[in-house]
Write a protein that holds these residues in place. Structure first.
Motif, PDB file in Angstrom:
ATOM      1  N   UNK A   5       0.840  -1.184   0.000  1.00 26.97           N
ATOM      2  CA  UNK A   5       0.000   0.000   0.000  1.00 26.97           C
ATOM      3  C   UNK A   5       0.875   1.234   0.000  1.00 26.97           C
ATOM      4  N   UNK A   6       0.286   2.374  -0.319  1.00 31.46           N
ATOM      5  CA  UNK A   6       1.022   3.629  -0.320  1.00 31.46           C
ATOM      6  C   UNK A   6       1.583   4.021  -1.671  1.00 31.46           C
ATOM      7  N   UNK A   7       1.298   3.246  -2.710  1.00 26.47           N
ATOM      8  CA  UNK A   7       1.791   3.571  -4.042  1.00 26.47           C
ATOM      9  C   UNK A   7       0.797   4.450  -4.785  1.00 26.47           C
ATOM     10  N   UNK A   8       1.315   5.323  -5.632  1.00 27.88           N
ATOM     11  CA  UNK A   8       0.497   6.155  -6.508  1.00 27.88           C
ATOM     12  C   UNK A   8       1.290   6.391  -7.784  1.00 27.88           C
ATOM     13  N   UNK A   9       0.595   6.697  -8.868  1.00 29.40           N
ATOM     14  CA  UNK A   9       1.308   7.015 -10.102  1.00 29.40           C
ATOM     15  C   UNK A   9       0.690   8.239 -10.749  1.00 29.40           C
ATOM     16  N   UNK A  10       1.509   8.941 -11.529  1.00 29.95           N
ATOM     17  CA  UNK A  10       1.093  10.149 -12.222  1.00 29.95           C
ATOM     18  C   UNK A  10       1.490  10.029 -13.674  1.00 29.95           C
ATOM     19  N   UNK A  17       5.578   8.220 -16.880  1.00 31.99           N
ATOM     20  CA  UNK A  17       4.784   7.857 -15.709  1.00 31.99           C
ATOM     21  C   UNK A  17       5.720   7.857 -14.511  1.00 31.99           C
ATOM     22  N   UNK A  18       5.314   8.541 -13.448  1.00 32.11           N
ATOM     23  CA  UNK A  18       6.087   8.569 -12.219  1.00 32.11           C
ATOM     24  C   UNK A  18       5.347   7.758 -11.172  1.00 32.11           C
ATOM     25  N   UNK A  19       6.035   6.795 -10.562  1.00 33.55           N
ATOM     26  CA  UNK A  19       5.460   5.999  -9.493  1.00 33.55           C
ATOM     27  C   UNK A  19       6.059   6.485  -8.181  1.00 33.55           C
ATOM     28  N   UNK A  27      10.178   5.467  -8.971  1.00 38.01           N
ATOM     29  CA  UNK A  27      10.721   5.222 -10.300  1.00 38.01           C
ATOM     30  C   UNK A  27       9.992   6.070 -11.325  1.00 38.01           C
ATOM     31  N   UNK A  28      10.631   6.250 -12.479  1.00 40.30           N
ATOM     32  CA  UNK A  28      10.014   6.961 -13.593  1.00 40.30           C
ATOM     33  C   UNK A  28      10.122   6.074 -14.826  1.00 40.30           C
ATOM     34  N   UNK A  29       9.009   5.911 -15.523  1.00 40.86           N
ATOM     35  CA  UNK A  29       8.967   5.062 -16.711  1.00 40.86           C
ATOM     36  C   UNK A  29       8.706   5.918 -17.936  1.00 40.86           C
ATOM     37  N   UNK A  30       9.393   5.580 -19.021  1.00 33.32           N
ATOM     38  CA  UNK A  30       9.240   6.319 -20.277  1.00 33.32           C
ATOM     39  C   UNK A  30       9.011   5.353 -21.428  1.00 33.32           C
ATOM     40  N   UNK A  31       8.399   5.861 -22.478  1.00 32.54           N
ATOM     41  CA  UNK A  31       8.247   5.112 -23.726  1.00 32.54           C
ATOM     42  C   UNK A  31       7.424   3.848 -23.588  1.00 32.54           C
ATOM     43  N   UNK A  32       7.902   2.746 -24.209  1.00 32.66           N
ATOM     44  CA  UNK A  32       7.143   1.504 -24.208  1.00 32.66           C
ATOM     45  C   UNK A  32       6.959   0.901 -22.813  1.00 32.66           C
ATOM     46  N   UNK A  52       5.508  -4.335  -7.793  1.00 30.23           N
ATOM     47  CA  UNK A  52       6.363  -5.198  -8.616  1.00 30.23           C
ATOM     48  C   UNK A  52       7.245  -4.368  -9.535  1.00 30.23           C
ATOM     49  N   UNK A  53       6.691  -3.322 -10.139  1.00 23.40           N
ATOM     50  CA  UNK A  53       7.474  -2.494 -11.065  1.00 23.40           C
ATOM     51  C   UNK A  53       8.565  -1.708 -10.351  1.00 23.40           C
ATOM     52  N   UNK A  54       8.360  -1.364  -9.107  1.00 24.24           N
ATOM     53  CA  UNK A  54       9.393  -0.620  -8.382  1.00 24.24           C
ATOM     54  C   UNK A  54      10.367  -1.540  -7.674  1.00 24.24           C
ATOM     55  N   UNK A  55      10.031  -2.829  -7.572  1.00 30.95           N
ATOM     56  CA  UNK A  55      10.897  -3.756  -6.869  1.00 30.95           C
ATOM     57  C   UNK A  55      10.718  -3.693  -5.367  1.00 30.95           C
ATOM     58  N   UNK A  56       9.690  -2.983  -4.919  1.00 31.54           N
ATOM     59  CA  UNK A  56       9.462  -2.790  -3.487  1.00 31.54           C
ATOM     60  C   UNK A  56       8.356  -3.732  -3.016  1.00 31.54           C
ATOM     61  N   UNK A  57       8.665  -4.984  -2.942  1.00 30.83           N
ATOM     62  CA  UNK A  57       7.692  -5.947  -2.444  1.00 30.83           C
ATOM     63  C   UNK A  57       8.416  -7.046  -1.696  1.00 30.83           C
ATOM     64  N   UNK A  58       7.731  -7.676  -0.780  1.00 29.57           N
ATOM     65  CA  UNK A  58       8.320  -8.724   0.042  1.00 29.57           C
ATOM     66  C   UNK A  58       8.207 -10.063  -0.659  1.00 29.57           C
ATOM     67  N   UNK A  59       9.159 -10.903  -0.396  1.00 30.97           N
ATOM     68  CA  UNK A  59       9.167 -12.219  -1.021  1.00 30.97           C
ATOM     69  C   UNK A  59       8.698 -13.311  -0.063  1.00 30.97           C
TER      70      UNK A  59
END
Length: 73
Positions: A5-10, A17-19, A27-32, A52-59
Motif C-alpha cells: 500500500x502507499x503507491x500512486x502514479x502520475x 509515468x512517475x510511481x 521510479x520513472x517510466x518512459x516510452x514503451x 512489482x514495477x518498483x521492486x518494493x515488495x516482500x518475497x
C-alpha cells in the motif's frame, strides 16, 4: 504477507509515468515501458503492479533468512 500500500502514479503530458511510494518518487517510466505499465495497472490490482514495477515488495522469506545461522552476528 500483507498487501502493498502507499503507491500512486502520475501520468505526464510527455508520456512518462512517475510511481511514488508514500509521497517519494520510486521510479520513472518512459516510452514503451510506461505504456506496458499502464496496461498492467488497468488490468490488475494497481498496488501489486506498482510494487512489482518498483521492486518494493516482500518475497515472504525475510524472517527465515534472518534466523539462518549464516546470517546471525
Amino acid at each position: 504477507m500483507s498487501r502493498p500500500q502507499g503507491f500512486a502514479y502520475t501520468r505526464h503530458a510527455d508520456g512518462t509515468v512517475t510511481i511514488t511510494h508514500h509521497g517519494r518518487e520510486a521510479t520513472m517510466l518512459r516510452g514503451p515501458r510506461a505504456t506496458r505499465f499502464l496496461a498492467e495497472v488497468e488490468a490488475g490490482d494497481p498496488q501489486l503492479v506498482m510494487a512489482r514495477w518498483t521492486g518494493n515488495y516482500r518475497r515472504g522469506n525475510e524472517r527465515t533468512a534472518r534466523n539462518h545461522p549464516r546470517n546471525r552476528r
